[in-house]
Design a protein around this motif. Sequence first.
Motif, PDB file in Angstrom:
ATOM      1  N   GLU A  48       0.828  -1.209   0.000  1.00  0.00           N
ATOM      2  CA  GLU A  48       0.000   0.000   0.000  1.00  0.00           C
ATOM      3  C   GLU A  48       0.863   1.260   0.000  1.00  0.00           C
ATOM      4  OE1 GLU A  48      -3.590   2.050   2.641  1.00  0.00           O
ATOM      5  OE2 GLU A  48      -2.780   0.084   3.184  1.00  0.00           O
ATOM      6  N   LEU A  49       1.935   1.238   0.784  1.00  0.00           N
ATOM      7  CA  LEU A  49       2.808   2.403   0.844  1.00  0.00           C
ATOM      8  C   LEU A  49       3.585   2.583  -0.459  1.00  0.00           C
ATOM      9  CD1 LEU A  49       3.982   4.731   2.467  1.00  0.00           C
ATOM     10  CD2 LEU A  49       5.669   3.145   3.418  1.00  0.00           C
ATOM     11  N   GLN A  50       3.913   1.462  -1.129  1.00  0.00           N
ATOM     12  CA  GLN A  50       4.668   1.562  -2.378  1.00  0.00           C
ATOM     13  C   GLN A  50       3.917   2.364  -3.440  1.00  0.00           C
ATOM     14  OE1 GLN A  50       6.551  -1.971  -4.023  1.00  0.00           O
ATOM     15  NE2 GLN A  50       6.621  -2.916  -2.002  1.00  0.00           N
ATOM     16  N   GLU A  51       2.592   2.317  -3.399  1.00  0.00           N
ATOM     17  CA  GLU A  51       1.801   3.044  -4.388  1.00  0.00           C
ATOM     18  C   GLU A  51       1.989   4.557  -4.270  1.00  0.00           C
ATOM     19  OE1 GLU A  51      -2.256   1.898  -4.293  1.00  0.00           O
ATOM     20  OE2 GLU A  51      -1.869  -0.240  -4.638  1.00  0.00           O
ATOM     21  N   HIS A  52       2.341   5.047  -3.083  1.00  0.00           N
ATOM     22  CA  HIS A  52       2.472   6.500  -2.862  1.00  0.00           C
ATOM     23  C   HIS A  52       3.889   6.890  -2.489  1.00  0.00           C
ATOM     24  CE1 HIS A  52      -1.947   6.595  -2.811  1.00  0.00           C
ATOM     25  NE2 HIS A  52      -1.881   5.536  -2.008  1.00  0.00           N
ATOM     26  N   LEU A  53       4.839   6.011  -2.748  1.00  0.00           N
ATOM     27  CA  LEU A  53       6.185   6.169  -2.213  1.00  0.00           C
ATOM     28  C   LEU A  53       6.867   7.441  -2.704  1.00  0.00           C
ATOM     29  CD1 LEU A  53       7.975   4.517  -0.320  1.00  0.00           C
ATOM     30  CD2 LEU A  53       8.989   3.420  -2.314  1.00  0.00           C
ATOM     31  N   PHE A  54       6.637   7.796  -3.971  1.00  0.00           N
ATOM     32  CA  PHE A  54       7.374   8.915  -4.558  1.00  0.00           C
ATOM     33  C   PHE A  54       6.565  10.212  -4.581  1.00  0.00           C
ATOM     34  CE2 PHE A  54       9.135   5.054  -6.567  1.00  0.00           C
ATOM     35  CZ  PHE A  54      10.422   5.142  -6.074  1.00  0.00           C
ATOM     36  N   GLU A  55       5.423  10.213  -3.927  1.00  0.00           N
ATOM     37  CA  GLU A  55       4.627  11.434  -3.869  1.00  0.00           C
ATOM     38  C   GLU A  55       5.239  12.407  -2.859  1.00  0.00           C
ATOM     39  OE1 GLU A  55       0.629  10.366  -3.007  1.00  0.00           O
ATOM     40  OE2 GLU A  55       0.418   9.041  -4.764  1.00  0.00           O
ATOM     41  N   PRO A  56       5.204  13.689  -3.155  1.00  0.00           N
ATOM     42  CA  PRO A  56       5.739  14.671  -2.199  1.00  0.00           C
ATOM     43  C   PRO A  56       5.000  14.611  -0.861  1.00  0.00           C
ATOM     44  CG  PRO A  56       5.360  15.685  -4.340  1.00  0.00           C
ATOM     45  CD  PRO A  56       4.733  14.330  -4.389  1.00  0.00           C
ATOM     46  N   PHE A  57       5.775  14.729   0.203  1.00  0.00           N
ATOM     47  CA  PHE A  57       5.249  14.741   1.576  1.00  0.00           C
ATOM     48  C   PHE A  57       4.670  13.400   1.999  1.00  0.00           C
ATOM     49  CE2 PHE A  57       4.458  19.002  -0.309  1.00  0.00           C
ATOM     50  CZ  PHE A  57       5.509  19.660   0.312  1.00  0.00           C
ATOM     51  N   SER A  58       4.930  12.325   1.216  1.00  0.00           N
ATOM     52  CA  SER A  58       4.552  10.976   1.625  1.00  0.00           C
ATOM     53  C   SER A  58       5.707  10.392   2.427  1.00  0.00           C
ATOM     54  CB  SER A  58       4.268  10.098   0.398  1.00  0.00           C
ATOM     55  OG  SER A  58       4.030   8.768   0.793  1.00  0.00           O
ATOM     56  N   SER A  59       5.475  10.088   3.701  1.00  0.00           N
ATOM     57  CA  SER A  59       6.568   9.656   4.569  1.00  0.00           C
ATOM     58  C   SER A  59       6.044   8.708   5.634  1.00  0.00           C
ATOM     59  CB  SER A  59       7.237  10.868   5.237  1.00  0.00           C
ATOM     60  OG  SER A  59       8.234  10.454   6.145  1.00  0.00           O
ATOM     61  N   THR A  60       6.898   7.764   6.030  1.00  0.00           N
ATOM     62  CA  THR A  60       6.561   6.842   7.128  1.00  0.00           C
ATOM     63  C   THR A  60       7.145   7.321   8.449  1.00  0.00           C
ATOM     64  OG1 THR A  60       8.528   5.524   6.648  1.00  0.00           O
ATOM     65  CG2 THR A  60       6.479   4.860   5.567  1.00  0.00           C
ATOM     66  N   LYS A  61       7.852   8.430   8.402  1.00  0.00           N
ATOM     67  CA  LYS A  61       8.488   8.946   9.617  1.00  0.00           C
ATOM     68  C   LYS A  61       7.472   9.688  10.481  1.00  0.00           C
ATOM     69  CE  LYS A  61      12.738   9.634   6.975  1.00  0.00           C
ATOM     70  NZ  LYS A  61      13.711  10.644   6.450  1.00  0.00           N
ATOM     71  N   ASP A  62       7.832   9.866  11.741  1.00  0.00           N
ATOM     72  CA  ASP A  62       6.974  10.618  12.651  1.00  0.00           C
ATOM     73  C   ASP A  62       6.973  12.086  12.261  1.00  0.00           C
ATOM     74  OD1 ASP A  62       6.456   8.315  14.013  1.00  0.00           O
ATOM     75  OD2 ASP A  62       8.074   8.621  15.473  1.00  0.00           O
ATOM     76  N   VAL A  63       5.939  12.802  12.723  1.00  0.00           N
ATOM     77  CA  VAL A  63       5.820  14.221  12.432  1.00  0.00           C
ATOM     78  C   VAL A  63       7.043  14.966  12.976  1.00  0.00           C
ATOM     79  CG1 VAL A  63       4.460  16.299  12.832  1.00  0.00           C
ATOM     80  CG2 VAL A  63       3.318  14.100  12.476  1.00  0.00           C
ATOM     81  N   GLY A  64       7.620  15.815  12.124  1.00  0.00           N
ATOM     82  CA  GLY A  64       8.780  16.594  12.533  1.00  0.00           C
ATOM     83  C   GLY A  64      10.095  15.937  12.209  1.00  0.00           C
ATOM     84  N   GLN A  65      10.077  14.675  11.733  1.00  0.00           N
ATOM     85  CA  GLN A  65      11.334  13.977  11.445  1.00  0.00           C
ATOM     86  C   GLN A  65      11.702  14.020   9.955  1.00  0.00           C
ATOM     87  OE1 GLN A  65      11.340  10.024  13.027  1.00  0.00           O
ATOM     88  NE2 GLN A  65      11.169  10.711  15.165  1.00  0.00           N
ATOM     89  N   GLY A  66      10.905  14.659   9.148  1.00  0.00           N
ATOM     90  CA  GLY A  66      11.220  14.760   7.721  1.00  0.00           C
ATOM     91  C   GLY A  66      10.059  15.349   6.963  1.00  0.00           C
TER      92      GLY A  66
END
Length: 625
Positions: free
Chosen positions: A568-586
Amino acid sequence: MIHLRHAQATRILLVEDDPEALALLKAVLPQEGFVLLPPVSDPGLLLQQLPIYAPNLMIVSVDLATCDAVQLVKEALKRYAVPLLYVAKHTDNALLERLQETAPMGLIFKPLTREKVVSSIGLALYKAYMDGALKAQEALLNSTLSSIPHAVLTVNRNQRIRYANQAAALLLERPATALTGQDLYSVLHLRDRVTQAPVKDLERWLPSHVLADGTHTVLELVGAEGRVLLVEPRVTHTHDFSGTPNGVVVVLHDVQEQFLTQESVRIMAGALESQDDAVVVTRFSVTGVDPRIVYVNKAFEVLTGWQRDAVLGGSLQLLSAQGKEELEATLAVLASGKTYRGEHLFVKKNGARFIAQQVATPVYDQRQRVMHYAFVLRDVTELRHLEARIRSTQRLEAIGRLAGGFAHDFNNLLSIITSYSDLLKIKIEDNTACLRYLGNIQQACVRAETLVSQLMAFSQRDTKAKHWVSLTPLVEESRPILERMLPSELTLVVELAANLPPIWANRSEVEQSLLNLAQNAAEAMSQAPGMLTLRTFLCTQACVPVGLVPQNYVCLQVQDTGPGIDAELQEHLFEPFSSTKDVGQGAGLGLAYVYGVVKQCGGDILVESQTGACFTLYFPCDKKT
């Protein structure tokens, strides 16, 4: 004695005008048990009474005074066929020839004696009996041969036809009587199917044309109007009572329909075997559940990994990846006589799954009864993945256009803020607090400009100058930076190919892309020691993955041993502001930046996540973009 077996049922008619002969016959015959009918010497009376008397044997005197005995017998036999025995005082060759015309059973010379009469009658009755039995056997044989669907011809040693059954008459398009006496090869026009040479001697031709399975070669039979039929000939020798060969029996099997059917089957089988789609045929299931496989083609073996011998007699369940309910739904449609079309997930022998379009149809026999089911499977796994990739690319392009427009407008606003900040610094040189505040504003603008630059790179609007870049030296030069950047518990492995063609790119953007990917990999492996592998290699046009433009690529691959990335995440991997990091970490722009850089170079990026994550950047080589 032989004749005594027939005496009680034998009625004898005498045609005699010699008193002495009549007296002897009247005395002897009743004593021997024969039934003696009233003697006749008048020709008219004989012709009238013969059918009424219906004798079993007629004894006729050659020396009748009132008429020509031979001529009388001929007329009598036209009315009633009866075995015949002549009585004569003397004969000559001319008389004997005339007597033979009526096929008598014998000739008794006068003067008559008891022994002559009894033995001659016994022999005549035996001949009549045997002649009748022979005719019955011939009638039975003719009936049998006429019922045989194959053409049968008996031929003498001179190649003349002695007998032809009804099937031969139909095959050769002539009446059976017209075939009798004809030269065999004047009516039987055979030729070799391959060489088209005429076959004039089956006895010599056949032994050298027997196939490996024992069957005979099929020949062409050319009809009167050039019509060609296919026949399989057989020849058997016949012998006389002494064992001397006296001819042959030729049997012709009409294999036209059989051959065409077999040819159709061969053509169909060849067509099925040459299909790129997998074909499976199963038996009709009376219960509607779990039909058994009876045929699979070569494409099935290639697609599924199952060998033909391993699946014949097996169940279709071995391919199903979604349980028996799906198969039961398909069979329910087939049971209604309709064709089923759908797309399902299947499993190969090695456990790998694939997506296939399935078309299933019932197969009917000549009585319109369902006998089999035919399933055609077309592997669309790569097609579906390509479609998903195209949708993702289209989505990223749309986001890129939106991000590019936003970044452009935002960059204009930043320029205004930065310019006014510079003017304010000039006006308030003595206010330290205000200068500090302005410095913070300008630092924030610098960070914002960095984000804008990454957005512009993603949207492919930031076209920095490009040069020919050698990828392997670039990675080597970046290695010290990566070693300082990565945690000590991670192992860095570098596998670089030498003498790779250069790529047309901006060097700093490629370096930054490598650092972004390495940083993401390090963060993915932060919970446990891992390995980061960097590779460069050449991907030739023959090995290009589906979905990429067929050409040569120089590839940069970054692979980690982390937990991987879910689908599921791979589908949006290269979209801007798509991140698995916590808020404030990237900000979620690192991979978007990499995507934009690769796209600006005319390349592409693929992600695999089976064990860890593996990013492969494909840069066109020897080509400016």
